[in-house]
Design an enzyme around this catalytic site. Structure first.
Site: not given
Ligand code: F6P
Length: 342
Positions: A104, A126-128, A170, A172, A266, A272, A275
């Site tokens: 975005e 975006t993975i989101d 993740m 957002r 827990r 990450h 990702r």
């Molecule tokens: O926008 C994609 C995203 O993976 C979000 O889900 C997450 O909040 C953000 O990136 C994390 O970003 P960074 O790698 O900058 O911590």
């Protein structure tokens, strides 16, 4: 011969390299286009920092995670000069147009550059999976696979200790990763940004699972809020696009659930890991198709547009349409699974 620059901007995503490979292979083969890569997103474009991108430099790339170009959360405007600097760099380097691969934030910057006269097109990432213009973004399927495996693993250790396990993924603005991985992994509650749930309700689900002799599994998206929270949990300041850095809601919820239910709980924040690494087959195919299709856009000088997936077809949408709305989880889709929580 026309020459184009490719950049990857914002958070990385499995499949970025497959887009780059798809674009270079088709662009060279079908249109005789030439490419360079800008290093580290907009920074490379603003500073004219390029690397060669030809057939040999994209060899075997579709299976590689990350991005060979590097990425950053630096925007082209603010203190960086905006369109005038970008146009100057492109003219100096003899580059006819830019392919910006990003989410975005990248699409917003691309739209503004296009309106200011820069030849630019986009590929959504975006993975989101929260961009409205496209049915799926590459990287999402990979993230869901990784989160599903994490749930499977957490369930075996949770069962051994008879604990409640809370996994944070993740997401957002949109809970797609939580929803899909939670369904795939058989979670007992899925908490998403679109739908506040009370602590009483969450604890009721957890307790009913425990009462059946099972170990509760809760999946929560980083953007989830309890009803009394004004904003998503954020304790790490802002990112390079001035957005709050999220993460840690699972660590807030776990002690609350434990106190309220008496069930040892827990928290795991997947972060990450979602990702990183190799894209799934689905993401490699989608990313390759988008990369190939974006060369049609630049061949047609269809500036100000990006490629997107609609059903099984790759289509063109303009940046304005792409940015109009977030694609969030619809209420009815959440309710469909919520009826079996607990
Ligand atoms: O926008 C994609 C995203 O993976 C979000 O889900 C997450 O909040 C953000 O990136 C994390 O970003 P960074 O790698 O900058 O911590």
């Amino acid at each position: 011969m026309s020459k184009f620059g490719i950049l990857t901007s914002g958070g990385d995503c499995p499949g970025l390299n497959a887009v780059i490979r798809g674009a270079v292979l088709k662009g060279e083969t079908v249109y005789g286009q030439e490419f360079v890569g800008f290093r580290d997103g907009w920074r490379g474009l603003i500073e004219g920092d390029t690397m060669p991108l030809d057939r040999s430099s994209v060899r075997g790339l579709s299976r590689e995670g990350g991005t060979i170009l590097g990425t950053s959360r630096v925007g082209p405007y603010a203190d960086h000069g905006g369109a005038d600097v970008v146009k100057g760099v492109l003219a100096d380097l003899g580059i006819d147009g830019v392919i910006a691969i990003g989410g975005e934030g990248t699409a917003s910057a691309s739209k503004r550059l296009y309106e200011d006269g820069v030849n630019i097109v986009g590929v959504p990432k975006t993975i989101d999976n929260d961009l409205d213009a496209t049915d799926y973004t590459f990287g999402f399927d990979t993230a869901v696979e990784i989160a599903t495996e994490a749930i499977d693993r957490l369930r075996t250790t949770g069962n051994s200790h008879k604990r409640c396990m809370v996994l944070e993924v993740m997401g957002r603005h949109a809970g797609w990763i939580a929803l899909y991985s939670g369904i795939a992994g058989g979670a007992h509650a899925i908490l998403i940004p679109e739908q506040p749930e009370s602590l009483d309700q969450i604890c009721a689900w957890v307790t009913s699972v425990k009462n059946r002799g099972r170990s509760p599994m809760v999946v929560v998206a980083e953007g989830f809020r309890l009803p009394d929270m004004d904003a998503a949990h954020s304790t790490k300041g802002l990112d390079g696009f001035n957005r709050p850095r999220l993460g840690g809601i699972a660590e807030v919820l776990a002690p609350l659930i434990e106190d309220r239910t008496g069930i040892e709980t827990r928290a795991t924040v997947l972060g990450h890991i979602q990702r990183g690494g190799s894209p799934t087959g689905f993401d490699r195919v989608l990313a390759t198709r988008l990369g190939m299709a974006v060369t049609d856009l630049i061949a047609d000088k269809n500036w100000g547009h990006m490629v997107a997936l609609r059903g099984t077809r790759i289509v063109r949408v303009d940046f304005g349409e792409a940015l109009a709305n977030h694609k969030t989880v619809p209420q009815d889709q959440y309710q469909e699974i919520r009826v079996i929580f607990g």
